[in-house]
Structure formats: C-alpha cells, structure tokens
Design an enzyme around this catalytic site. Sequence first.
Site: not given
Ligand code: UN1
Length: 501
Positions: A179, A254, A288, A389
């Site tokens: 999804k 995650e 993230c 965040e």
């Molecule tokens: C994410 O933001 O979920 O190291 C992944 C990094 C990328 C991956 C980020 N290669 O920021």
Amino acid sequence: MRLLGGAKTFKNYIGGEWVDADSGETFESTSPANGDMIGVFPKSGPADVERAVAVAKEAYEDWRLVPAPKRGEILFRFAQLLTEHKDNLTDLMTREMGKVRAEAGGDVQEAIDMSFYMAGEGRRMYGQTTPSELRDKFNMSVRMPIGVVGVITPWNFPIAIPSWKIAPALVAGNTIVFKPATDTPLLGERFVELLAEAGVPPGVVNIVHGGGGAVGDALVRSPDVPVITLTGSRETGVAVLKNAADGLKHVHLELGGKNAIIVLDDAKLDLAVDGIIWSAFGTSGQRCTAASRVIVQRGVYEQLKKRLVDAVERLQLGVGWEDETDIGPVINERALEKIHSYTEIGTGEGADLLTGGEVAGGDGLDKGFYYRPTVFGDVKPDMRIAQEEIFGPTTALIPVESFDEAIRVANGVQYGLSSSIFTQDVNTAFRAIRDLDTGITYINAGTTGAEVHLPFGGTKDTGNGHREAGQAALDVFTEWKSVYVDYSGKLQRAQIDNLDE
Ligand code: UN1
C-alpha cells in the site's frame, strides 16, 4: 506501459491483473508543485485487501520454493529496469512528490542500489553452522521466509523506501501486498509495473491503493498477513503495533526523528553550514533524517548563525524539475499548515525567528505548497520546536557551552534516528560516536545520507528495535530455523549424554 501526460486512470495489481477497487471509487493524485493532475487511482477498502492477501497467500506456496538465487536474479533484472527508467522516474518524482531533480535521482538510485544488493543476498543469506556438543551430530541455522508481508510506505522516498522493504522481503521468499502513500500512488504503481516486467510471478507482488484507515488497517488486522513493515509517523506506528498485537505479528516500524547536528568551536564552519543546509532543507526538510536541530557551541554561535542565515536566504524555491531550484514544495496543504503552525509555536515560545517563517507566494509558487526555509535562533532545548518532529524546512539553533552539554541536549528528545557532529578532534568524535543515542551518527557530515548496505533505523521512539537495509533487513523478513542432524544412529540427549566426554 502507460505514459505520463493527461489524467489517466490507474488500477490495483492483484494476482497479476490490473483491477478496479471493489467499490468502484477513486481518488486523485495531484502535483504539490503546481496542482497538475497526475492520475486517478482506485480508492480501495477491506474487500480489495482481502482479495490481494488471498492471492499473495496462494502465491507464497510456490514462491518460497523458488531457489533464492533465482529470486535474486529477478531483483537484479528489476535493478536494471530501474536504471533504464531512472530519468523517467526521476522526472515523475519531481512532479508527483515534488523533490528537486538531483534528490529525486538519488531516491531512484537508492532503490537501484538496494535491489542489486538484495539480489546478491539470494546467493548469501548466511546462517550459521556450529559444532555440536555430541558426536556424530551436525548443527546449523537457516533463514526461512514467513509468508505475506504487508508493506505500508510514505510519500517522502516514494521509490527508495518501497525497495528497502520489498527487495529483502522478496529475496527471502515472502510475497507482498503493498500500500503506497496516497500522495504518491503513481510512483508506487510504476515500481510494481517494473517488478512485474522483471519477472516477478503473478500474485507475488500486489498493490492496493487507498488510505491508511481503509487499506492499511485491513492489512494490519488480516489474519493472513504475519508481517507488517511501516515507515510513517510515531502515532501511526503505535496504532499499528496495537492493532497487530492480537495477531502476534512481526511489526517493523521506522518512525520519526528529531535529529541534531552538533557544531563545536573547532569545527570547519563552512563545511558545517553546507551540512546543515543539505540536511535541514534537502527534500524541504521532509526526511526522517532531517536536521531540525543545530546545537552550537557558544564560541562559534554568532558566526555560524550569520553564515547559515546568509546561505539560507540564497536558496531558490521552485518546481523540482527546473535546474536552478534548490528547494521544492512540501507535500500538501496539510503539511504546509502544520509547518506554519510550528513557526507560530516557536515565535510564541520566545525563539528568535531569523529567516523564513512564511508560506511563499509569487512567481507561480501560489499554485503549489511552498514554505520559506526557516531558521530559529536562541532556541531552548525544551521548546516544542526543539522537541517535536516538524517534517518541513525548519531548523532550530540551540546554543550550548560544552561538548557534554551538547550531547545531553542532542539526546534529550524522544526520538533517536540520526545525529551528527562537526569537530576536528578525533577523540571528541569517538566520544560522540559512543554517547549519541541514535541509530546513525555522522562525523563531519549532516544527518542524512544513509547508504543501503548498513542498517538503517533508530533508538527510542524512532522504532521498535528493528533495522532495515543491509543484512539487518533480513531479520525482519525471515524466521530463524535451527536444524540438528543426528547421524549417530542412536538416541543422544543434549545436556545429558555428553557429560562423560
Ligand atoms: C527517510 O527519510 O525516511 O539518509 C529516509 C537519508 C536517505 C534516506 C532517508 N538516504 O536521508
């Protein structure tokens, strides 16, 4: 193959066939850059999920028996197809998701790298062989596939993140119901089209478009989906974990980050500024791993602040497909409002708004969702803008007196994904590696830039102890089986019959 241009209607892919949602309902994907229509997609629900899970469960019975090197070869072909289509996918990503061309190319490249890497796992997937405590007995452990994996992905890395989950799950012998985020359905659909073209058999990978409440939740609750992998918000992660608890599912989460860059008095300041710009404002801060905090030792605070603000004010906002653009739009109106609400929160808390802090208009920007890159100064570690965040182009400068205080502040948040320190002192760097409570630490680089062959994930509320990427990803998508082969021809009891040796 479908081509971009004009609003097209797309379907779910279930059991090797392109099908509408059971309800016949649809939703639209539009570009955050300028509002252009990207396509129309099936708005699916529990009935579609049930169908997809049933075919994935059936397909599993064959797929698990396909030799892993053969499964790997399909992933190898997939990586080659991604390479052939890289330009096209990159261009589509600048339109459907909004990130700038260089970053969109990096996103696709990350999926290429991951698919090649996991293709190789088809010939490794190492277990252990150990001596036995008994004579004429052989011990080993092997990785076994688990079954149907529910894959729920976000919009911020619309090609890379699906590859982080689907490539290891497939090479290990699982089947997939995928999804993708409702903000980036076309990229999800292209991903699956290329997997099918690479030779993934019908039913092994299925895509069901639709929202988290309808499709995601049905996947999480389905008794025939033993593994769920989700990249998303902390709030969604907690809900998924709760809803999967009765089924005792394997859940890989995650989630968020509140990543900090530490800049010490001995840092190379221009390098630090480059690292901050890239990590705080790349992908419009929607990673993230984005650096939403910059912890600066007092001796260089004023200088760093000035250089950073100068550099930020030179950044060019615009559509991602134009070469001169540094920063693209944010994903949608809700995101724009959330990001702006944090500007108000920060100002209200008494932080010093140094630059940005507003929705950007003019020069065609009104057609999309653009926010001026924002820097707050004199931020206190306990302010909400330094704790929560934001997932946008906003960063907070926090002055500190010492290395120890910097580490305390860096660790003083609920998340633990990425961290970084700029220093010329090797001893300090190694202390930071030891003391920063995050899953990833960078020395003299920003907080983003993970490579596919090392574990990716975080401590504390960033997840639930799992990692993706690298060999660690296989732990999510396999069960260990320990095998004991006794070739002595007699009953030998472990822990009992070896005592006389
Ligand atoms: C994410 O933001 O979920 O190291 C992944 C990094 C990328 C991956 C980020 N290669 O920021």
